[in-house]
Write an enzyme that holds these catalytic residues in place. Structure first.
Site, mmCIF file in Angstrom:
data_model
loop_
_atom_site.group_PDB
_atom_site.id
_atom_site.type_symbol
_atom_site.label_atom_id
_atom_site.label_comp_id
_atom_site.label_asym_id
_atom_site.label_seq_id
_atom_site.Cartn_x
_atom_site.Cartn_y
_atom_site.Cartn_z
ATOM 1 N N TYR A 1 5.342 40.935 -24.414
ATOM 2 C CA TYR A 1 3.906 41.238 -24.424
ATOM 3 C C TYR A 1 3.604 42.498 -23.617
ATOM 4 O O TYR A 1 2.831 43.352 -24.053
ATOM 5 C CB TYR A 1 3.104 40.040 -23.886
ATOM 6 C CG TYR A 1 1.636 40.149 -24.205
ATOM 7 C CD1 TYR A 1 1.162 39.795 -25.465
ATOM 8 C CD2 TYR A 1 0.727 40.632 -23.269
ATOM 9 C CE1 TYR A 1 -0.179 39.912 -25.787
ATOM 10 C CE2 TYR A 1 -0.620 40.756 -23.582
ATOM 11 C CZ TYR A 1 -1.057 40.393 -24.842
ATOM 12 O OH TYR A 1 -2.392 40.524 -25.165
ATOM 13 N N HIS B 1 -5.014 44.287 -16.462
ATOM 14 C CA HIS B 1 -4.868 42.832 -16.463
ATOM 15 C C HIS B 1 -3.469 42.429 -16.003
ATOM 16 O O HIS B 1 -2.484 42.988 -16.455
ATOM 17 C CB HIS B 1 -5.094 42.270 -17.876
ATOM 18 C CG HIS B 1 -6.538 42.251 -18.274
ATOM 19 N ND1 HIS B 1 -6.986 41.600 -19.388
ATOM 20 C CD2 HIS B 1 -7.628 42.792 -17.700
ATOM 21 C CE1 HIS B 1 -8.300 41.740 -19.492
ATOM 22 N NE2 HIS B 1 -8.705 42.470 -18.475
ATOM 23 N N TYR C 1 -5.550 33.858 -26.432
ATOM 24 C CA TYR C 1 -5.144 33.521 -27.799
ATOM 25 C C TYR C 1 -5.238 32.010 -27.962
ATOM 26 O O TYR C 1 -4.642 31.273 -27.164
ATOM 27 C CB TYR C 1 -3.696 33.959 -28.043
ATOM 28 C CG TYR C 1 -3.480 35.464 -27.924
ATOM 29 C CD1 TYR C 1 -3.495 36.273 -29.053
ATOM 30 C CD2 TYR C 1 -3.256 36.065 -26.685
ATOM 31 C CE1 TYR C 1 -3.285 37.652 -28.965
ATOM 32 C CE2 TYR C 1 -3.051 37.441 -26.579
ATOM 33 C CZ TYR C 1 -3.063 38.226 -27.727
ATOM 34 O OH TYR C 1 -2.859 39.578 -27.621
ATOM 35 N N LYS D 1 0.694 45.114 -30.827
ATOM 36 C CA LYS D 1 1.806 46.060 -30.730
ATOM 37 C C LYS D 1 1.601 47.354 -31.527
ATOM 38 O O LYS D 1 2.316 48.329 -31.325
ATOM 39 C CB LYS D 1 3.117 45.384 -31.201
ATOM 40 C CG LYS D 1 3.621 44.344 -30.248
ATOM 41 C CD LYS D 1 4.142 44.983 -28.966
ATOM 42 C CE LYS D 1 4.270 44.011 -27.827
ATOM 43 N NZ LYS D 1 3.623 44.416 -26.593
ATOM 44 N N PRO E 1 -1.731 41.944 -35.961
ATOM 45 C CA PRO E 1 -2.315 42.312 -34.661
ATOM 46 C C PRO E 1 -2.028 41.333 -33.519
ATOM 47 O O PRO E 1 -2.291 41.656 -32.369
ATOM 48 C CB PRO E 1 -3.821 42.358 -34.950
ATOM 49 C CG PRO E 1 -4.005 41.496 -36.154
ATOM 50 C CD PRO E 1 -2.756 41.601 -36.953
HETATM 51 C C1 PHB Z 1 -8.332 43.613 -29.330
HETATM 52 O O1 PHB Z 1 -8.786 43.759 -28.182
HETATM 53 O O2 PHB Z 1 -8.921 44.026 -30.338
HETATM 54 C C2 PHB Z 1 -7.027 42.903 -29.474
HETATM 55 C C3 PHB Z 1 -6.361 42.458 -28.337
HETATM 56 C C4 PHB Z 1 -5.152 41.803 -28.465
HETATM 57 C C5 PHB Z 1 -4.637 41.573 -29.719
HETATM 58 C C6 PHB Z 1 -5.290 42.025 -30.852
HETATM 59 C C7 PHB Z 1 -6.495 42.695 -30.723
HETATM 60 O O3 PHB Z 1 -3.461 40.912 -29.849
#
Ligand code: PHB
Ligand code: APR
Length: 389
Positions: free
Chosen positions: A384, A73, A201, A297, A293
């Site tokens: 990120y 990505h 997000y 990280k 989460p």
């Molecule tokens: C996930 O794909 O489970 C995932 C992706 C990004 C995050 C947390 C979990 O910040």
């Protein structure tokens, strides 16, 4: 009695990757894992890899399937006030991320270890660590009712937050720092095409939501829920309805739903234990630290610890006896920066009832700045995609 150079406790991503990096350098290790392989592979966790993690996996010789099946990505997205904003990670930083589930990565490492004939003991019970404050540590455990002992030079505690390694240290040896957040993430895995092309997000007055994926046919979604909520209180339908409410209108309309194949609530916590070395015992990964989460990280930090630890141990066997001395300080510097990012991103995106309307206004002002200002977007993007090792 058995002898090896390094006993690794735990066959999660930390222990397995450490085993692979040491094996490549000719350092012998035995991995002891409390659970069965199926149990380890049944745990569903995050799936975003930083470029440095991807490079480490290549170095460890497990990059092939990841490059074939993983999704590269160039960006991620934020939903604010019902509008989707793209963060051009690659344009801003020159780096990309790889979406590849932790489960798949764990499977690749397990299979590689088996192919190499490198030792790993599953269902090892009552693992106990001895003598790591001296020069001759050893580890005892039981398997199929029999007692075993392994003598070694070093012990690597890669046994997660609830493991035995950190718990074996005298309380006075460690300082711990912790923050527990007043909500959890309800996650659903489903065999449906992901609604967004990139990890997304969402900030919403009803609470945070996010859209991620495991492949072009398998999605992973999360919504913020009260910490006391149980997964089985949430029907699939109730989950999809709530997720839809927290997305921008176009994504809400495009969302394809289906039966959940996994549903669970995860608590959110920030935690660090210092230092990460005690004599000949090292802590790595979740055994030493937890991040919430938001920002994905956890796995990346575990990989960075293990990169430093493998360098330290390989250096020591290469006669640089001081190579292990700065392990803890090197790790902690990067860990605290990732802790800060994860805490900041969590604080920015979630609904905190106790901060009231002023708190919400502050979040919205910061999000507005974040998506409009190149400097603010770059600061987010740089963290990120992952800080350098
Ligand atoms: C996930 O794909 O489970 C995932 C992706 C990004 C995050 C947390 C979990 O910040
Ligand atoms: N004896 C042997 N093995 C143990 C013991 C014990 N007493 N206690 C725990 N284990 C094993 C667990 O069964 C697990 O397989 O140690 C392993 C630890 O793995 P993880 O919890 O996955 O931790 P780690 O390898 O550090 O991976 C970090 O996992 O939780 C995520 O966000 C985190 O993605 C990051 C990654």
């Amino acid at each position: 009695m058995t002898r090896t150079q390094v006993v690794i406790v735990g066959a999660g991503p930390s222990g397995l990757l450490l085993g692979a990096l040491l094996h490549k350098a000719g350092v012998d290790a035995i991995i002891l894992e409390r659970q069965s392989p199926d149990y380890v592979l049944g745990r569903i966790r995050a799936g975003v890899l930083e470029q440095v993690t991807v490079e480490l996996l290549e170095q460890a010789g497990v990059g092939e399937r990841m490059h074939r099946e993983g999704l590269v990505h160039d960006g991620c997205a934020l939903i604010v006030n019902g509008q989707l904003h793209r963060i051009d990670l690659h344009g801003l930083t020159g780096k990309r991320i790889m979406v590849y589930g932790q489960t798949e990565l764990t499977r690749d490492l397990m299979e590689q270890r088996q192919r190499l004939g490198a030792p790993i003991v599953y269902q090892a019970e009552q693992v106990e660590l001895h003598g790591f404050d001296g020069e001759h540590p050893h580890v005892t455990y039981r398997k199929d009712g029999q007692a075993h002992r392994i003598d070694c030079d070093f012990i690597a505690g890669c046994d997660g937050f609830h493991g035995v390694a950190r718990a074996s240290l005298p309380a006075t040896a460690l300082t711990t720092y912790e923050k527990v957040y007043p909500f959890g993430w309800l996650g659903v895995l489903s065999d449906t095409p992901p609604v967004t092309h990139e990890v997304t997000y969402s900030h919403h007055e009803r609470g945070f939501a996010m859209c991620s994926m495991r492949s072009l046919k398998r999605s992973r979604y999360y919504i913020q829920v009260p910490i006391q909520d149980k997964a089985d209180q949430w029907s699939d339908e109730a989950f999809w309805d709530e997720l839809r409410r927290r997305l921008d209108p176009a994504s809400a309309k495009a969302l394809i739903t289906g039966p959940s194949i996994e549903k669970s609530v995860a608590p959110l916590r920030s935690f660090v234990a210092e230092p990460m070395r005690f004599g000949r015992l090292f802590l790595a990964g979740d055994a030493a630290h937890i991040v919430p989460p938001t920002g994905a990280k956890g796995l990346n930090l575990a990989a960075a610890d293990v990169a430093y630890l493998s360098q330290a141990l390989i250096g020591w066997y290469g006669q640089d006896r001081r190579a292990v001395d700065d392990y803890s300080a090197r790790c902690l510097r990067r860990i605290w920066r990732a802790e800060r990012f994860s805490w900041w991103f969590t604080s920015l995106m979630h609904r905190f009832p106790e901060t009231g309307e002023f708190g919400q206004k502050m979040q919205l002002a910061e999000l507005d700045y974040l998506v409009q200002s190149q400097a603010a977007s770059l600061a987010m993007a740089e963290n990120y995609v992952g800080l350098p090792l």
